[in-house]
Enzyme design. Structure first.
Site, PDB file in Angstrom:
ATOM      1  CE1 TYR A 141      -3.787  -2.570  -0.024  1.00 35.49           C
ATOM      2  CE2 TYR A 141      -4.139  -2.222   1.954  1.00 35.49           C
ATOM      3  CZ  TYR A 141      -3.811  -2.647   1.403  1.00 35.49           C
ATOM      4  OH  TYR A 141      -5.104  -3.755   0.851  1.00 35.49           O
ATOM      5  CG  ASP A 251     -12.641  -5.881   6.015  1.00 31.63           C
ATOM      6  OD1 ASP A 251     -12.298  -5.946   7.208  1.00 31.63           O
ATOM      7  OD2 ASP A 251     -13.025  -5.744   5.069  1.00 31.63           O
TER       8      ASP A 251
END
Ligand code: NAD
Length: 366
Positions: A141, A251
């Site tokens: 990222y 998640d």
């Protein structure tokens, strides 16, 4: 203790759920004899509208001079076409980076009352209590170079995954320390059979583990971890992993224990910790008074635990949430057939009532 907090409500349902979390914090401070200092600032879309910057200088300054930051959520369809650096999410990424928050902690706990809300069979979800420790400032990222180059039809996109030993070492140390406060089990997740970054990750984590002989360390490939998280989620205690694997697995773990609206997170390790629910700004339900505030309220509990070491206060919030769920209160995202839904503010009120009841019971008992 003086608890100096910066509150960043943000966008969409952010302000609604943050309000409830702040009210719970006010009650807990009053109950346990602490003083609360609150400074409210803009971030994300709200800041873009007010000052054309998703992280204005006065917001960052307020965060840097406070003891902890409580954030709602950022983003919304109105900002989807903005350039990458000017999107609401860019403000959040910059904030985490400026504060040096390299560790993202996401607990996923299956509340007994919500076993039926898990997409898994209740007997599989039962007992799940996993703490995901995700490296937050490195990996794909943030790696450079990154680009999309070339002409239409033959463009090439590039992202770079890179990790230094020091980066791995500091997050590993934090995960081992956290495992010591729990069930002393740590699974480090990588893709060491394919990626050099993962091979270095495994080597460094193993080295750090030699200083934590009381913690049982094991290594797992990310594909196997994804599978085991749905087959035997209750087997995990602390799960340590790099940025992108952690994004995905946390998640997944969240889904195992029920609604996104329940999940809390802490981003710590730097000068000031940032605490926020895992969910986004949920534009589809914003302003309707139906958002689940429990993720934000449980984030306030993490704030008390990790930034102020106030374990009793944090636990009082977590017990109150558990009690409210046991009593059958459900926001719309949690209702199953035949149940009626509790609004955002009613849910916050129920948690506060429960904090009061637990405190009164404790006084009688002590
Ligand atoms: P989202 O988490 O906002 O919503 C996903 C779904 O879950 C929606 O149906 C929503 O109604 C529901 N939901 C989320 N939180 C809930 C709650 N507390 N109570 C009840 N239901 C809830 O994700 P999305 O729709 O992919 O993204 C919406 C916006 O939020 C986007 O702009 C995205 O970039 C942003 N976002 C921000 C963050 C953050 O601030 N950390 C995280 C994720 C997404």
């Amino acid at each position: 203790m003086l608890l100096n907090l910066t509150i960043l409500p943000g966008d969409g349902i952010g302000p609604e759920v943050t309000d409830e979390a702040v009210r719970v914090l006010e009650l807990v401070a009053e109950t346990f004899g602490h003083q609360l200092g609150l400074t409210r600032k803009n971030i994300g879309g709200a800041a873009l509208v007010a000052s054309k910057d998703p992280l204005p200088a006065d917001t960052l300054q307020a965060c840097l001079s406070s003891g902890a930051v409580l954030l709602g959520a950022v983003g919304g369809p109105a900002f989807d076409e903005y350039p990458r650096d000017l999107r609401p999410e860019a403000g959040l990424l910059r904030l985490r980076k400026e504060l040096g928050a390299f560790a993202n902690l996401r607990p996923a706990v299956c509340f007994p009352a919500l076993q039926e809300s898990s997409p898994l069979r209740p007997e599989l979800a039962k007992g799940t209590d996993v703490l995901i420790v995700r490296e937050l400032l490195g990996g794909l990222y943030f790696g450079e170079p990154r680009s999309i180059q070339g002409s239409a039809g033959s463009r090439v996109a590039t992202n770079t995954m890179s990790y230094g030993e020091a980066e791995i070492e500091r997050i590993a140390r934090m995960a081992f320390e956290l495992a010591r406060t729990r069930r002393h089990k740590l699974v480090s997740v990588d893709k060491g059979n394919v990626l050099e970054c993962s091979r270095l990750w495994r080597e460094v984590v193993t080295r750090v583990g030699k200083n934590y002989r009381d913690v049982q360390l094991s290594h797992m490939y990310v594909d196997a971890a994804a599978m085991l998280l749905v087959m035997r989620p209750a087997d995990f205690d602390v799960l340590l992993t790099e940025n992108m694997f952690g994004d995905i697995l946390s998640d997944q773990a969240g889904a195992v224990v029920g609604s996104l609206g329940l999940l809390a997170s802490a981003s710590i390790g730097g000068a000031v910790g940032v605490y926020e629910p895992v969910h986004g700004s949920a534009p589809d339900i914003a302003g309707k008074g139906i958002a689940n505030p429990l993720g934000a309220i449980l984030s306030a509990a993490l704030l008390l635990r990790y930034s102020f070491r106030l374990e009793r206060e944090a636990a009082s919030i977590e017990s109150a949430v558990s009690q409210v769920l046991d009593a059958g209160y459900r926001t719309r995202d949690l209702v199953t057939s035949g149940q009626s839904a509790t609004s955002t503010t009613q849910m916050g009120e129920k948690v506060r009532e429960s904090v009061k009841q637990l405190a009164a019971r404790h006084e009688v008992a002590s």
